[in-house]
Every structure is written in structure tokens, then in C-alpha cells.
Design a protein around this motif. Structure first.
Motif, short mmCIF file in Angstrom:
data_model
loop_
_atom_site.label_atom_id
_atom_site.label_comp_id
_atom_site.label_asym_id
_atom_site.label_seq_id
_atom_site.Cartn_x
_atom_site.Cartn_y
_atom_site.Cartn_z
N GLY A 268 -2.37 6.04 4.24
CA GLY A 268 -3.56 5.38 4.79
C GLY A 268 -3.25 4.03 5.39
O GLY A 268 -2.09 3.62 5.53
N HIS A 269 -4.32 3.30 5.77
CA HIS A 269 -4.16 1.97 6.37
C HIS A 269 -3.34 1.06 5.46
O HIS A 269 -3.48 1.07 4.24
N ALA A 270 -2.46 0.27 6.11
CA ALA A 270 -1.59 -0.66 5.38
C ALA A 270 -0.72 0.09 4.38
O ALA A 270 -0.26 -0.48 3.39
N TYR B 75 9.56 2.06 -2.69
CA TYR B 75 9.16 2.28 -4.08
C TYR B 75 8.84 0.95 -4.77
O TYR B 75 7.83 0.82 -5.49
N ASP B 76 9.69 -0.06 -4.54
CA ASP B 76 9.45 -1.37 -5.17
C ASP B 76 8.15 -1.98 -4.69
O ASP B 76 7.42 -2.62 -5.48
N MET B 77 7.80 -1.78 -3.41
CA MET B 77 6.54 -2.32 -2.91
C MET B 77 5.35 -1.58 -3.53
O MET B 77 4.32 -2.19 -3.84
N ASN B 78 5.48 -0.27 -3.75
CA ASN B 78 4.43 0.48 -4.44
C ASN B 78 4.22 -0.05 -5.85
O ASN B 78 3.07 -0.22 -6.31
N GLN B 79 5.34 -0.34 -6.54
CA GLN B 79 5.25 -0.85 -7.91
C GLN B 79 4.65 -2.25 -7.92
O GLN B 79 3.81 -2.59 -8.76
N GLN B 80 5.08 -3.07 -6.97
CA GLN B 80 4.59 -4.45 -6.89
C GLN B 80 3.09 -4.51 -6.64
O GLN B 80 2.38 -5.33 -7.22
N ASP B 81 2.59 -3.60 -5.78
CA ASP B 81 1.17 -3.57 -5.46
C ASP B 81 0.36 -2.72 -6.41
O ASP B 81 -0.85 -2.54 -6.21
N ALA B 82 1.04 -2.16 -7.42
CA ALA B 82 0.38 -1.30 -8.43
C ALA B 82 -0.38 -0.14 -7.78
O ALA B 82 -1.48 0.22 -8.19
N LEU C 191 -2.65 9.04 -4.69
CA LEU C 191 -2.60 9.17 -3.24
C LEU C 191 -2.49 7.82 -2.54
O LEU C 191 -2.20 7.76 -1.35
N GLY C 192 -2.70 6.76 -3.28
CA GLY C 192 -2.60 5.43 -2.69
C GLY C 192 -1.17 4.94 -2.55
O GLY C 192 -0.93 3.92 -1.90
N ARG C 193 -0.21 5.66 -3.19
CA ARG C 193 1.19 5.25 -3.06
C ARG C 193 1.69 5.63 -1.66
O ARG C 193 1.54 6.75 -1.22
N MET C 194 2.27 4.65 -1.00
CA MET C 194 2.72 4.90 0.37
C MET C 194 4.10 5.55 0.36
O MET C 194 4.88 5.40 -0.58
N GLY C 195 4.36 6.27 1.42
CA GLY C 195 5.64 6.95 1.56
C GLY C 195 5.87 7.33 3.01
O GLY C 195 5.04 7.07 3.88
N THR C 196 7.00 7.97 3.26
CA THR C 196 7.31 8.37 4.63
C THR C 196 8.34 9.49 4.64
O THR C 196 9.14 9.62 3.71
#
Length: 669
Positions: free
Chosen positions: A453-455, A499-506, A510-515
Motif C-alpha cells: 500500500g501507500h508508503a 525487514y528492519d524498516m518493517n520492524q522499526q515501524d511495527a 498485510l501492512g508489512r511492506m515487501g517487494t
């Protein structure tokens, strides 16, 4: 039916604009100055560049006898199918009539539909003597319209039954070109259209009138001995093909021998062999003397009219015409040919390969770490035969002579933001010498399709590209590709950054970003590929056509690898769910596929996000949208733009990204 040049949509012949994208079907854009010119105009009114579609028309009288009827029947069997509505006049005795068509002047039309306009006047019948064929350039005034012959051949290729033609049928002259189409040999001109009326056959083929003559290359002081051997080998390949349709005469006409953009031997057109053996012997009983420029250029032989000796004497005359000195190994080869020491074409090819290796060993050493096979290897059928006869196959190194790229991304028609991202980095050093031109090049090409999603998705895809670029900047420092371990470590670091940014932003669920990820690395003629997810890499070559190099990391493919039938595997509701992606989980769950390839012929690579590859879009349209991009004169930027438009027209449900790389190679000389 009119095919839109922009989106390839099929339109009725009466349309002036494409029903799908609105592109003009009556005008085209000048490739040089971008001015809009009418389709039936040969030259741009603004800059004078030739922008019309020009064909070479071959006009022939029908001279049919019993021998020819048998040859036609054999030709039909060789093609594998009988084209519909073959004119009965071809197989029946009929008196010769006058070729009234030869009275046409420049500006007249060759066909009743007034599509093909003569660019020069046809000779009068009394001026051509006993000739039964003439050729002339014609302007296609409706180039977007599918020709009847093209439609038939396309249906045959798809396995569809064809209905009878409205014309009198397809002549034996046209069949010779059709019979060789499936070989995809660039030396044979492609056929565009054909028809016949009473005693006249007309065939339209690719116009190669402006291609460089082979003799011009031979006369250049910078042409190396290895280039000459390479030309010989290509002529043996053409000789074998032409023998199947009785057109070896094509290699005996010096003005007919041309060079394509990659300096490979090509034919301007096909010439049929004389039908009578005695006529052929009489025709080639002329003395084997050096021909003066401007005279009729035909080889000679006192033996069988078409044999390996004939080919050898073609080469001898090429040396005489170019005034080059025959060097040791070639001098010996030509002598052995004259003595009849070669019984088969394969034996001659193996000898040429050995000479090429000898020349290569005596030349400046090359970096074999980036070597790959050249065209001087036997083709697949011949290779199998040679192995069974214990004949070794030798190869020569290839070198990269051109590396070009273009990339583009688009949001699509349904999304409100773009989560795709790509990166391109190339380093090219050109080396110019009096007798050679090479480049030392490396390229890094990355494509990511983000999610979250966005951001989220757009952040993950950009972060992955930046991480990979930085890693290879620090670790790709030699003249060799990074190792498999280095490539895997690069992917792990990109995964760790997301992964570290996902952890940092908690982020969770489905809100976990990936690519997804697809990486292509090129060093000379060596290639490395790594991927995670369902973004794809395709490879297109003239010999192997389109190949999907990567396998999607999704549930359906996982089930197929476990032995499940494809229709069952993709009947699952989660069939298209990704099994791997960068970012959502730590590096223990990431196992990128890594493979290494070689560039052994001109190649087009395509990195594609699923917005472009969905619904087998590329598999259905590669001939119209990818194959033309193999040619050096075709703009990659325009080609990538056309791919984006194609995806928007047929898919459009997702973001669309394409990165195209064109690598041109030739034997290391």
C-alpha cells in the motif's frame, strides 16, 4: 484488416484511426524528424529521409513442363502442407503468352488493388531477351494492411485451417521462400505477398537492394582472414538450405551476395537452379576466369553443376575479384575441394572450423573467461550427426560489440500509485582499432514490484534497488561477474533493509511492506540472474525465440514442482499467492534462484513486472513487440513505450514496468 502500428489492434480496412488507441491509419511518423507523412509517400517532405515501406517485387513468366510439375509436387511435400487454391495452370501444359505487365512505367501499380506502386519502370519484353524473371522495387501504399499470404502463413503457424484464396493461388516461386521461413535463417529474405495471373507470377520480398555487397567487405584491407573463413562457413550453411529447394544458384550470382547489419552473409533473393541437368552443365561450362566488374557474375564448373566443387570455385572467384592473396590453410582447402576430397558438406564445415581455430590461436590472445560459442559451431542437427561420427565440434570465442538498454514504468489504468521501481547502471569502454571494434562492458539491471500500500510498496521497491546498487558498487570490482555467494548476499542485504524498516515501524500482517525482485548482471558475454517473487526475466534470440528464464515463486508453481498437474495446481484459490518476497520475513525465509548464462548470439533480455507478463501477454505478442527490437536500427525507447501501451490495452489492472537490454555479439577476431 489494418494492424495498428502502435497497439497492434486489428481494425477494419475502412478505418482512418485505430478503434483502440486512436493512432492514425493513414499517416506515419518520420523516424528521423518525427514529421507526419502519408503512408503512400516514399520520402519525408520535411527532411527527405526515406520513410515509406518498400518491397522487392520479382515478376516471372510461368514456363511449365513435365519436369517442373514433378519439382512442384516434391516442393509441396517438402513444405509439409499444400497451400490452398494452388493454380491448376501450374500443373498443366499451356502455351507461353506475352508478359504484358512489362509495359508498366514508374508510378503505375503492380496489382489491381493499387496497393503496390512501381518505383521504377519495368523493362519492355523485347529488352529482356530470354530472361523469364525481372525484379523491381515497389512502394507499399497500405503497409498496415495484412497481406493475404501473411494471413495464410500466420494461420498455418497457429495450426488453423485456411480457406481458399480469392486469387489464383500461390505460385511455386513463392513456395521456395515459404519453405525456408521455418528455418529462421537471416540470410534468406522474408516473403511478404505473392499472387499470380495467367502466365505471370509476382512475389514480394524484403528489399535488400541497399545492403552492402559481400565483395565490398572482401576488398577492404581491414577484413581479417578469420572474417573470410566465417563468411565461408555461413555460405556452407546457406548452401545446405538452398539445396532442399533447388536454389543453390542463389550463391553463384555475385551481385546477390550481401551482408546484414552484423556482417553476416545474406542473399538479396532466391534464384532457381536450371531444371535440366544438361542445361545446367552447359550454363556452367564457361572457363573459370576472373570476372571483370560489370560483367554477368556467375560461377563455373565442368563437373556436376551443383556440388561442393562448385562452392569451392565460388570462393576462388571471390579471391580473384577482391584481388586478395589466398593464404596457407585456405589455399590448401581450395585445392582439396578441387581434388574432390570432401564428400559431404559437414566434412567441409569441420575443416573450416579447424582453420578458424588455427587463425584464432595465431592472433592476439583473448580473455577466455568471457568466451562463448560462435556461429562457427555446427547447428543442432549437424552436431548430433558429428558426435555419432566421432567428429569433434570446435568453438570460437564471442565478443560483445554493443550493449544498449531502455526502461520505463507506468501506474496502469486502475491503480492510483506506482509501487514498481527499477534501476539501470552500465559501464561501457569502447576499443577502436583499424581492423576491429570491441567494447568492454558491464551492466546491472534491477526491477522490483512492491507491495504494502501507500508508503509501503513503493518504499520497499526503491529501498531494494538502492541497497543492491550500493552492494554491487562495493563488491563488483573485477572484470568478472560476482560469484553466486556474493549475489545471494546482495539479496539478503536488500531483504534485511526492508525487514528492519518493517520492524522499526511495527508493521504487521498485510501492512508489512515487501517487494519482488529480478536482477540481471552482464559482464562481457557472461550473464547472471537472480530473482525472488513473480517478476520475470525473458530472453529472445533468433534461434531459440522467446524463453522465460525465471520461474515464478508462487503457490501454483510450488505445487507443480511437487508433481501436481498444472490445471490442478492453478485451480487452488491461493495459486497466485507469492511463496517468497523481500521484506516481510527475515533472511532465513529467502532463497533466491540464481543462474548463469552466456550470450552466444544477438540477444534481447526483458525484465517485466506482472502487470506486463500477466495473461501470457508477451507469449502472444513477442513477434510484433519484441522481435523487431533485435535489430540495431530499432529504437529501444520506442519499443519499451509500445510494451507499456500494449499492457495497458490488454491488462491495465496493475503497475507496469519493462526494462529491455539488447546485446549484440560477433566472433572475436
Amino acid at each position: 484488416m489494418l494492424i495498428c502500428p502502435h497497439c497492434k489492434f486489428e481494425n477494419p480496412n475502412s478505418n482512418k484511426f485505430c478503434q483502440n488507441c486512436g493512432t492514425s491509419l493513414t499517416h506515419k511518423v518520420c523516424p528521423k524528424c518525427a514529421a507526419e507523412v502519408a503512408l503512400n509517400t516514399q520520402y519525408c517532405y520535411n527532411c527527405g529521409a526515406e520513410c515509406g515501406t518498400v518491397w522487392l517485387a520479382i515478376i516471372a513468366k510461368n514456363v511449365v513442363d513435365t519436369t517442373q510439375k514433378e519439382e512442384i509436387e516434391q516442393l509441396e511435400q517438402g513444405i509439409g502442407f499444400v497451400l490452398p487454391a494452388l493454380a491448376s495452370s501450374l500443373k498443366s501444359e499451356q502455351p507461353q503468352t506475352t508478359l504484358a505487365l512489362l509495359n508498366l512505367s514508374a508510378g503505375s501499380y503492380l496489382d489491381p488493388q493499387q496497393r503496390y506502386q512501381l518505383l521504377e519502370s519495368l523493362p519492355r519484353e523485347e529488352d529482356i531477351g530470354t530472361e523469364v524473371e525481372v525484379s523491381v522495387r515497389v512502394l507499399d501504399c497500405q503497409p498496415y494492411e495484412v497481406s493475404p499470404l501473411s494471413a495464410i502463413l500466420e494461420n498455418q503457424q497457429k495450426g488453423l485451417a485456411t480457406t481458399s484464396l480469392d486469387t489464383d493461388g500461390i505460385s511455386d516461386l513463392a513456395k521456395r521462400y515459404i519453405a525456408l521461413q521455418s528455418h529462421h535463417n537471416l540470410g534468406i529474405p522474408t516473403i511478404h505477398d505473392a499472387w499470380q495471373h495467367q502466365d505471370i507470377q509476382v512475389v514480394l520480398i524484403e528489399d535488400r537492394s541497399n545492403w552492402q555487397h559481400l565483395l565490398e567487405l572482401w576488398r577492404q584491407d581491414t577484413t581479417s582472414s578469420l572474417q573470410i573463413v566465417h563468411c565461408f562457413y555461413q555460405m556452407t550453411q546457406l548452401w545446405g538450405l538452398l539445396e532442399t529447394i533447388n536454389c543453390r544458384q542463389s550463391l553463384l550470382e555475385w551481385s546477390n551476395l550481401r551482408l546484414d547489419e552484423d556482417q553476416a552473409v545474406a542473399l538479396q533473393r532466391l534464384y532457381a537452379e536450371p531444371q535440366s541437368t544438361q542445361i545446367a552443365k552447359d550454363l556452367y561450362s564457361i572457363t573459370n576466369q576472373s570476372l571483370q566488374e560489370g560483367e554477368t557474375q556467375t560461377a563455373s564448373t565442368q563437373d556436376q553443376p551443383f556440388s561442393i566443387k562448385t562452392l569451392g570455385r565460388v570462393w576462388q572467384t571471390l579471391f580473384k575479384q577482391s584481388q586478395r592473396t589466398q593464404f596457407g590453410s585456405i589455399l590448401q582447402l581450395l585445392g582439396d575441394i578441387e581434388l574432390g576430397k570432401f564428400n559431404t558438406l559437414k566434412e567441409l564445415q569441420v575443416c573450416l572450423q579447424a582453420i578458424a581455430v588455427e587463425l584464432e590461436e595465431n592472433s592476439t590472445p583473448v580473455d577466455n573467461s568471457s568466451a562463448s560459442p560462435t556461429i562457427l559451431q555446427l547447428d543442432e542437427k549437424e552436431e548430433s550427426a558429428s558426435k555419432s561420427d566421432d567428429v569433434s565440434t570446435v568453438v570460437l570465442p564471442m565478443q560483445l560489440v554493443s550493449l544498449e538498454n531502455a526502461g520505463l514504468t507506468n501506474v496502469g489504468r486502475q491503480r492510483d500509485h506506482n509501487e514498481d521501481y527499477f534501476g539501470i547502471e552500465t559501464e561501457i569502454n569502447k576499443v577502436e582499432l583499424p581492423n576491429n571494434r570491441t567494447i568492454q562492458a558491464r551492466g546491472l539491471y534491477i526491477l522490483c514490484d512492491g507491495m504494502g500500500g501507500h508508503a509501503g510498496g513503493e518504499v520497499a521497491s526503491a529501498l531494494a534497488v538502492d541497497s543492491l546498487r550500493q552492494y554491487f558498487k562495493n563488491h563488483w570490482v573485477s572484470n568478472q561477474l560476482p560469484t553466486e555467494d556474493q549475489i545471494r548476499e546482495a539479496v539478503r542485504q536488500a531483504n534485511r533493509a526492508i525487514y528492519d524498516m518493517n520492524q522499526q515501524d511495527a508493521r504487521s500482517g498485510l501492512g508489512r511492506m515487501g517487494t519482488t525482485l529480478i536482477i540481471l548482471l552482464i559482464q562481457g558475454t557472461q550473464v547472471a540472474v537472480a530473482h525472488v517473487g513473480d517478476s520475470r526475466l525473458y530472453r529472445l534470440t533468433r534461434k531459440k525465440e522467446l524463453e522465460q528464464i525465471t520461474t515464478d515463486h508462487e503457490v501454483g508453481q510450488r505445487e507443480i514442482s511437487r508433481g501436481i498437474e498444472p490445471n490442478v495446481a492453478y485451480s487452488r484459490p491461493d495459486a497466485y499467492q507469492l511463496t517468497q518476497a523481500l521484506g516481510p520475513r527475515d533472511e532465513n525465509f529467502i532463497a533466491p534462484d540464481v543462474q548463469f548464462l552466456e550470450i552466444d548470439e544477438d540477444t534481447l533480455f526483458l525484465l517485466a513486472s506482472d502487470g506486463l507478463s500477466d495473461n501470457e501477454l508477451l507469449e502472444s505478442h513477442w513477434r510484433t513487440h519484441l522481435q523487431p527490437l533485435l535489430n540495431s536500427g530499432t529504437s529501444l525507447e520506442n519499443g519499451v513505450s509500445d510494451l507499456i501501451d500494449l499492457a495497458n490495452n490488454y491488462n491495465g489492472h496493475d503497475n507496469i514496468t519493462a526494462v529491455v537490454i539488447r546485446a549484440k555479439v560477433r566472433p572475436s577476431l
